[in-house]
Design an enzyme around this catalytic site. Structure first.
Site, PDB file in Angstrom:
ATOM      1  N   LEU A  90       0.836  -1.203   0.000  1.00 12.25           N
ATOM      2  CA  LEU A  90       0.000   0.000   0.000  1.00 12.25           C
ATOM      3  C   LEU A  90       0.872   1.255   0.000  1.00 12.25           C
ATOM      4  O   LEU A  90       2.067   1.190   0.299  1.00 12.25           O
ATOM      5  CB  LEU A  90      -0.906  -0.044   1.242  1.00 12.25           C
ATOM      6  CG  LEU A  90      -1.905  -1.212   1.227  1.00 12.25           C
ATOM      7  CD1 LEU A  90      -2.440  -1.503   2.619  1.00 12.25           C
ATOM      8  CD2 LEU A  90      -3.039  -0.922   0.250  1.00 12.25           C
ATOM      9  N   PRO A  91       0.264   2.420  -0.335  1.00 12.35           N
ATOM     10  CA  PRO A  91       1.084   3.627  -0.497  1.00 12.35           C
ATOM     11  C   PRO A  91       1.845   4.067   0.766  1.00 12.35           C
ATOM     12  O   PRO A  91       3.051   4.307   0.702  1.00 12.35           O
ATOM     13  CB  PRO A  91       0.081   4.695  -0.928  1.00 12.35           C
ATOM     14  CG  PRO A  91      -1.064   3.936  -1.512  1.00 12.35           C
ATOM     15  CD  PRO A  91      -1.122   2.631  -0.758  1.00 12.35           C
ATOM     16  N   THR A 101       6.422   0.689   1.811  1.00 11.16           N
ATOM     17  CA  THR A 101       7.444   1.506   2.480  1.00 11.16           C
ATOM     18  C   THR A 101       6.706   2.500   3.367  1.00 11.16           C
ATOM     19  O   THR A 101       6.014   3.392   2.867  1.00 11.16           O
ATOM     20  CB  THR A 101       8.295   2.280   1.452  1.00 11.16           C
ATOM     21  OG1 THR A 101       8.895   1.345   0.569  1.00 11.16           O
ATOM     22  CG2 THR A 101       9.385   3.090   2.147  1.00 11.16           C
ATOM     23  N   LYS A 153      15.442   0.388   4.603  1.00 11.21           N
ATOM     24  CA  LYS A 153      14.926   0.809   3.291  1.00 11.21           C
ATOM     25  C   LYS A 153      15.055   2.327   3.104  1.00 11.21           C
ATOM     26  O   LYS A 153      15.477   2.805   2.047  1.00 11.21           O
ATOM     27  CB  LYS A 153      13.461   0.361   3.182  1.00 11.21           C
ATOM     28  CG  LYS A 153      12.635   1.010   2.123  1.00 11.21           C
ATOM     29  CD  LYS A 153      12.938   0.500   0.740  1.00 11.21           C
ATOM     30  CE  LYS A 153      12.138   1.301  -0.300  1.00 11.21           C
ATOM     31  NZ  LYS A 153      12.522   1.015  -1.653  1.00 11.21           N
ATOM     32  N   LYS A 194       8.116  11.137  -0.378  1.00  8.80           N
ATOM     33  CA  LYS A 194       7.563  10.490   0.823  1.00  8.80           C
ATOM     34  C   LYS A 194       8.683   9.795   1.604  1.00  8.80           C
ATOM     35  O   LYS A 194       8.802   9.943   2.812  1.00  8.80           O
ATOM     36  CB  LYS A 194       6.504   9.459   0.411  1.00  8.80           C
ATOM     37  CG  LYS A 194       5.921   8.684   1.583  1.00  8.80           C
ATOM     38  CD  LYS A 194       5.197   7.415   1.170  1.00  8.80           C
ATOM     39  CE  LYS A 194       6.166   6.314   0.851  1.00  8.80           C
ATOM     40  NZ  LYS A 194       5.564   4.975   0.767  1.00  8.80           N
TER      41      LYS A 194
HETATM   42  P1  NAD Z   1       0.656   2.528  -6.337  1.00  6.08           P
HETATM   43  O1  NAD Z   1       0.061   3.840  -5.968  1.00  6.08           O
HETATM   44  O2  NAD Z   1       0.860   2.188  -7.764  1.00  6.08           O
HETATM   45  O3  NAD Z   1      -0.248   1.335  -5.699  1.00  6.08           O
HETATM   46  C1  NAD Z   1      -0.915   1.380  -4.484  1.00  6.08           C
HETATM   47  C2  NAD Z   1      -2.204   0.575  -4.634  1.00  6.08           C
HETATM   48  O4  NAD Z   1      -2.829   0.488  -3.357  1.00  6.08           O
HETATM   49  C3  NAD Z   1      -3.212   1.219  -5.599  1.00  6.08           C
HETATM   50  O5  NAD Z   1      -3.599   0.278  -6.567  1.00  6.08           O
HETATM   51  C4  NAD Z   1      -4.367   1.618  -4.686  1.00  6.08           C
HETATM   52  O6  NAD Z   1      -5.624   1.528  -5.326  1.00  6.08           O
HETATM   53  C5  NAD Z   1      -4.232   0.599  -3.574  1.00  6.08           C
HETATM   54  N1  NAD Z   1      -4.858   0.997  -2.314  1.00  6.08           N
HETATM   55  C6  NAD Z   1      -4.747   2.174  -1.659  1.00  6.08           C
HETATM   56  N2  NAD Z   1      -5.449   2.115  -0.500  1.00  6.08           N
HETATM   57  C7  NAD Z   1      -6.010   0.877  -0.439  1.00  6.08           C
HETATM   58  C8  NAD Z   1      -6.842   0.215   0.502  1.00  6.08           C
HETATM   59  N3  NAD Z   1      -7.247   0.814   1.622  1.00  6.08           N
HETATM   60  N4  NAD Z   1      -7.209  -1.055   0.229  1.00  6.08           N
HETATM   61  C9  NAD Z   1      -6.810  -1.679  -0.912  1.00  6.08           C
HETATM   62  N5  NAD Z   1      -6.032  -1.094  -1.836  1.00  6.08           N
HETATM   63  C10 NAD Z   1      -5.642   0.163  -1.600  1.00  6.08           C
HETATM   64  O7  NAD Z   1       2.025   2.423  -5.526  1.00  6.08           O
HETATM   65  P2  NAD Z   1       3.243   1.423  -5.803  1.00  6.08           P
HETATM   66  O8  NAD Z   1       4.225   2.058  -6.703  1.00  6.08           O
HETATM   67  O9  NAD Z   1       2.719   0.070  -6.100  1.00  6.08           O
HETATM   68  O10 NAD Z   1       3.937   1.442  -4.347  1.00  6.08           O
HETATM   69  C11 NAD Z   1       3.408   0.714  -3.260  1.00  6.08           C
HETATM   70  C12 NAD Z   1       4.399   0.788  -2.110  1.00  6.08           C
HETATM   71  O11 NAD Z   1       5.661   0.264  -2.554  1.00  6.08           O
HETATM   72  C13 NAD Z   1       4.683   2.219  -1.617  1.00  6.08           C
HETATM   73  O12 NAD Z   1       4.809   2.197  -0.224  1.00  6.08           O
HETATM   74  C14 NAD Z   1       6.004   2.571  -2.289  1.00  6.08           C
HETATM   75  O13 NAD Z   1       6.761   3.519  -1.563  1.00  6.08           O
HETATM   76  C15 NAD Z   1       6.692   1.216  -2.333  1.00  6.08           C
HETATM   77  N6  NAD Z   1       7.698   1.053  -3.401  1.00  6.08           N
HETATM   78  C16 NAD Z   1       7.437   1.450  -4.667  1.00  6.08           C
HETATM   79  C17 NAD Z   1       8.413   1.272  -5.646  1.00  6.08           C
HETATM   80  C18 NAD Z   1       8.174   1.701  -7.081  1.00  6.08           C
HETATM   81  O14 NAD Z   1       9.144   1.693  -7.875  1.00  6.08           O
HETATM   82  N7  NAD Z   1       6.963   2.041  -7.476  1.00  6.08           N
HETATM   83  C19 NAD Z   1       9.641   0.690  -5.321  1.00  6.08           C
HETATM   84  C20 NAD Z   1       9.861   0.261  -4.023  1.00  6.08           C
HETATM   85  C21 NAD Z   1       8.878   0.447  -3.055  1.00  6.08           C
END
Ligand code: NAD
Length: 296
Positions: free
Chosen positions: A65-66, A96, A171, A246
């Site tokens: 999740l975000p 994260t 991280k 973030k």
């Molecule tokens: P994203 O915004 O693409 O995905 C988040 C998903 O969570 C969305 O599909 C959203 O609809 C869903 N969501 C939000 N609230 C929800 C809830 N209450 N119930 C169910 N679903 C819900 O983000 P992402 O890029 O997939 O990143 C996710 C996590 O991974 C973050 O914490 C980010 O910091 C971390 N991260 C991302 C990357 C990257 O390259 N994108 C790399 C490493 C870590």
């Protein structure tokens, strides 16, 4: 068959869940986005209409999740899933988030006899798709060992950093360093360009010299230097500036909590927040190069 509940099918969670299906797990998934759910259904995941439904009867619960508020609400909120998770299940939060929220969720689940680890990832969307992520785990050693079954279907390198929350601290240390390297590489490349150098040649020189780093090796921020990286695709895809901002705010909070001096991290945070405020939040974080580039 081992059942995994997967909550959060975004840029990272979607391909991670798809890899679990490919590895033979029964995946029952939930996301607020219907489009994300439809994509997972296409590759064989089972779509559930609430997070609580998804968590019921699962051997493992994985969330991606975000931010901390989403994780806290998903597990502990009014409609939280803590009350429906089986006491035999292992909960793995891969988001994260701040270490304090990870510890709070871990403690509240532990009070109900449910095991929890924080397991944030490194490797980006490409690593999530290829199943080559690095997982940085905080929690009990025995729970880390138990998580291997699921984590090794989504990643290659598994690290145990310490107790619950330690995965998150490791991280954000890594991402703070990455942001500093990205900003530093950008300003060095632009200095060279401003003084008549070809950024491709300068990149090759620095790659074989003491300035060598991950951004020069795999993720050059200057458009046209490398193929198949966000800088050569209008800074689309990859790791969003919003997420880097973030993570840098998390690093700042952590530094304040421990009284640590992080001047480079503070500067990187200011640069990224400024870049975000100038409308680049949804672009890849290598786009910080544009903050240094000369506009025609
Ligand atoms: P994203 O915004 O693409 O995905 C988040 C998903 O969570 C969305 O599909 C959203 O609809 C869903 N969501 C939000 N609230 C929800 C809830 N209450 N119930 C169910 N679903 C819900 O983000 P992402 O890029 O997939 O990143 C996710 C996590 O991974 C973050 O914490 C980010 O910091 C971390 N991260 C991302 C990357 C990257 O390259 N994108 C790399 C490493 C870590």
């Amino acid at each position: 068959m081992t059942t995994v509940a997967f909550i959060g099918l975004g840029n990272m969670g979607g391909p991670m869940a798809a890899n679990l299906v490919k590895a033979g797990f029964s995946v029952q998934a939930f996301d607020l986005s219907q489009a994300a759910l439809a994509q997972l259904a296409e590759v064989g995941g089972t779509v559930m209409s609430t997070a609580r439904e998804a968590a019921q009867g699962a051997d493992f619960v994985v969330s991606m999740l975000p931010a901390g508020k989403h994780v806290a609400a998903t597990y502990l909120g009014e409609q939280g899933i803590a009350s429906v998770i089986s006491p035999d299940a292992l909960v793995i939060d891969c988001s994260t988030i701040d270490a304090a929220t990870a510890r709070k969720v871990g403690a509240e689940l532990a009070a109900q006899g449910i095991a929890f680890i924080d397991a944030p990832v490194s490797g980006g969307v490409a690593g999530a798709k290829a199943g080559t992520l690095t997982f940085i785990v905080g929690g009990d050693e025995a729970h880390f060992e138990r998580a291997r079954l699921v984590l090794s279907a989504m990643g290659k390198n598994l690290f145990h950093a310490g107790d619950i929350g330690a995965g998150q601290v490791a991280k954000i240390c890594n991402n703070m360093l990455l942001s500093i390297l990205m900003a530093g590489t950008s300003e060095a490349l632009q200095l060279g360009i401003d003084n008549g150098l070809d950024p491709k040649v300068l990149s090759e020189i620095m790659l074989k010299s003491s300035g060598r780093n991950w951004t020069l090796e795999l993720y050059n921020p200057c458009p046209g230097v490398m193929d198949n990286v966000p800088s050569s695709n209008g800074y689309q895809g990859g790791f969003m500036v919003d997420l880097m901002a973030k993570d840098l705010s998390l690093a700042t909070e952590t530094a304040l909590g421990s009284g640590s001096s992080t001047p480079m991290g503070s500067l990187a945070r200011s640069l990224y927040v400024q870049h975000q405020r100038q409308g680049h939040g949804k672009e890849d974080f290598s786009g910080i190069f544009q903050a240094f580039a000369k506009k025609n």
